[in-house]
Write a protein that holds these residues in place. Structure first.
Motif, short mmCIF file in Angstrom:
data_model
loop_
_atom_site.label_atom_id
_atom_site.label_comp_id
_atom_site.label_asym_id
_atom_site.label_seq_id
_atom_site.Cartn_x
_atom_site.Cartn_y
_atom_site.Cartn_z
N HIS A 60 82.47 70.72 54.70
CA HIS A 60 81.00 70.80 54.79
C HIS A 60 80.63 71.45 56.12
CE1 HIS A 60 80.10 68.10 51.33
NE2 HIS A 60 81.38 67.81 51.54
N GLY B 191 83.54 67.44 57.96
CA GLY B 191 82.30 68.12 58.37
C GLY B 191 82.63 69.02 59.55
N LYS C 244 87.79 64.88 53.45
CA LYS C 244 86.41 65.41 53.46
C LYS C 244 85.98 65.60 54.91
CE LYS C 244 84.51 63.54 49.23
NZ LYS C 244 83.36 62.81 48.69
N PHE D 192 80.86 73.65 51.27
CA PHE D 192 79.43 73.31 51.22
C PHE D 192 78.80 73.74 52.54
CE2 PHE D 192 81.81 70.57 48.52
CZ PHE D 192 81.02 70.35 47.40
N TYR D 193 77.54 74.08 52.46
CA TYR D 193 76.83 74.44 53.69
C TYR D 193 75.52 73.64 53.77
CZ TYR D 193 73.54 76.94 56.58
OH TYR D 193 72.56 77.22 57.50
N HIS D 194 75.31 73.00 54.89
CA HIS D 194 74.09 72.19 55.09
C HIS D 194 73.34 72.74 56.30
CE1 HIS D 194 75.96 69.20 52.43
NE2 HIS D 194 77.07 69.47 53.11
N ILE E 257 77.99 72.56 58.87
CA ILE E 257 76.67 72.09 59.27
C ILE E 257 76.24 72.92 60.48
CG2 ILE E 257 75.34 70.08 60.08
CD1 ILE E 257 78.06 68.59 58.76
N ILE F 207 74.51 63.53 56.22
CA ILE F 207 75.62 64.16 55.47
C ILE F 207 76.85 63.23 55.43
CG2 ILE F 207 77.16 66.18 55.33
CD1 ILE F 207 74.21 66.77 54.72
N GLU G 289 77.75 62.31 51.73
CA GLU G 289 78.96 63.01 51.25
C GLU G 289 80.23 62.21 51.51
OE1 GLU G 289 78.74 65.64 49.49
OE2 GLU G 289 76.80 66.54 50.00
N GLN H 138 87.90 69.22 51.25
CA GLN H 138 86.49 69.49 51.00
C GLN H 138 85.81 69.71 52.35
OE1 GLN H 138 83.10 66.71 49.63
NE2 GLN H 138 84.20 67.21 47.76
N LEU I 16 81.90 61.67 54.29
CA LEU I 16 82.86 62.44 55.08
C LEU I 16 83.83 61.49 55.80
CD1 LEU I 16 80.70 65.27 56.73
CD2 LEU I 16 81.79 65.21 54.48
#
Ligand code: GMT
Length: 375
Positions: A33, A4, A2, A51-53, A35, A79, A83, A31, A85
């Motif tokens: 993310h 970021g 995971k 995913f987008y934050h 940011i 996050i 999540e 996965q 991460l």
């Protein structure tokens, strides 16, 4: 894993590399993310692994400059916690590396350890980072990163030359998605832009001073004295207006088109014969790699990491910064009918060495090493 990914969302190499990397990692089951303060412009797929934050930073009358770095650090804390991460990979040191450091320190108070990898892209070192305004923070946050990568050997060396860096820097070059960037059949499009079979010369950039747009125009003027050709300028930025004004004073202005920002840049590259990149400094030259993947040879300077990409005399030519005379002569040589097919083929073959399928495992292995605590 995971992961970021922190990046700039705007048109520009670091955001493109970060987004393409994230999408490729997601396709392999990680996965990811993203940011950032806006959706990265290249992020055109959302799937179960992406995913987008968005980092929101509220304005307050006291703030002349809203503190983005603090908002980003707070978002990262949130996050990473929520999540779960395992890794933060930040692209472009300023201010992402220091924001990640702050988030990492805050997370320690929750007994969460999050490794941080910083990828250095270019002007975060060569131009902005060296400035005394930022230098101490850049040096500190690079040294505090668990892993550091640079996009070329030149950028790695330049970082050690100008900063007091204790960390080992790994070189992982830019890469290209050959599914997207390939020479497409666009004969109608070519006919529309070059109805009399003129050569098509192309330049893409963010029109900043470092790109030396004036040199692009000078090279075109010189070569246009000898061959019929069209120049297509893709992109936008602070020097565009000046370039447009200059163009009006030049011969052959009617053969020059400023087309602004375009998403499907591969369609224009696919009808092009030559790419110009006379940059003052360029850590890698992702836009040139995109051109090569579409079988377009290069005229570049020998600045920064460009000679690591453009093999002199094989995929194009390198010249000293500002030597537009040599660049125009080299361009004419490449454009000769008996030379052009060979240059096109070799440009494409060189691009294949930077296929995402070859470079992605370098990032994955580096992630494993850093997450495993082996920095
Ligand atoms: O540094 C910039 O001007 C923009 C920067 C970016 O963030 O978009 O581009 C840099 O990163 C690219 C991706 O790694 C490299 O391919 C570019 O060569 C590099 N630009 C410069 O070094 C000027």
């Amino acid at each position: 894993m995971k992961i970021g990914i922190v990046c700039y969302p705007t048109y520009g190499g670091s955001g493109v590399v970060a987004t393409e990397l994230g999408m490729a990692l997601a396709a392999k089951g990680h996965q990811v993310h993203f940011i950032s303060y806006a959706q990265p412009f290249r992020l055109d797929t959302i799937n179960e692994n992406i995913f987008y934050h968005e980092v929101n930073f509220n304005s307050y009358p006291l703030f002349e400059y809203p503190p983005y770095e603090l908002a980003l650090a707070s978002k990262l804390v949130d996050i990473v916690k929520f999540e779960k991460l395992q890794l933060l990979h930040v692209h472009y040191a300023i201010p992402h590396a220091s924001a990640a450091f702050l988030a990492k320190e805050i997370l320690k108070t929750y007994q969460i350890h999050i490794p941080v990898i910083t990828t250095l892209h270019g002007t975060d070192i060569t131009l902005v980072g060296k400035d005394a305004t930022y230098e101490p923070v850049v040096t500190f946050s690079i040294n505090q990163s668990d892993g550091v990568t640079a996009v070329s050997q030149f950028l790695k060396d330049d970082t050690y030359r100008h900063f007091n860096i204790k960390k080992k820097i790994e070189v992982i070059p830019n890469f290209i998605n050959l599914q997207r960037f390939q020479r497409l059949k666009k004969e109608h499009f070519r006919k529309a832009l070059a109805p009399h079979d003129e050569k098509i010369i192309v330049h893409t950039s963010n029109f900043r001073p470092v790109k030396r747009i004036e040199d692009v125009l000078k090279i075109f003027q010189k070569l246009r004295n000898h061959v019929t050709a069209k120049l297509i300028l893709i992109g936008d930025g602070p020097d565009r207006k000046h370039a447009e004004d200059l163009c009006r004073q030049m011969n052959y202005c009617a053969d020059i088109r400023f087309i602004g920002k375009v998403d499907a840049v591969e369609e224009i590259l696919s009808i092009s014969d030559l790419f110009l990149m006379p940059s003052e400094s360029e850590s890698f030259g992702l836009a040139a790699l995109e051109a090569m993947a579409c079988e377009v040879p290069l005229i570049t300077t020998n600045a920064g990491g460009l000679p690591e990409l453009n093999v002199d005399g094989i995929t194009g030519f390198n010249s000293p910064v500002g030597d537009t005379e040599k660049m125009a002569n080299d361009a004419l040589f490449i454009l000769e009918d008996n030379h052009l097919p060979g240059f096109k083929k070799r440009a494409w073959e060189r691009a294949k060495e930077f296929d995402v399928a070859k470079i992605l495992p370098l990032y994955e292995n580096y992630y494993k090493k850093i997450v495993g605590g082996d920095s």
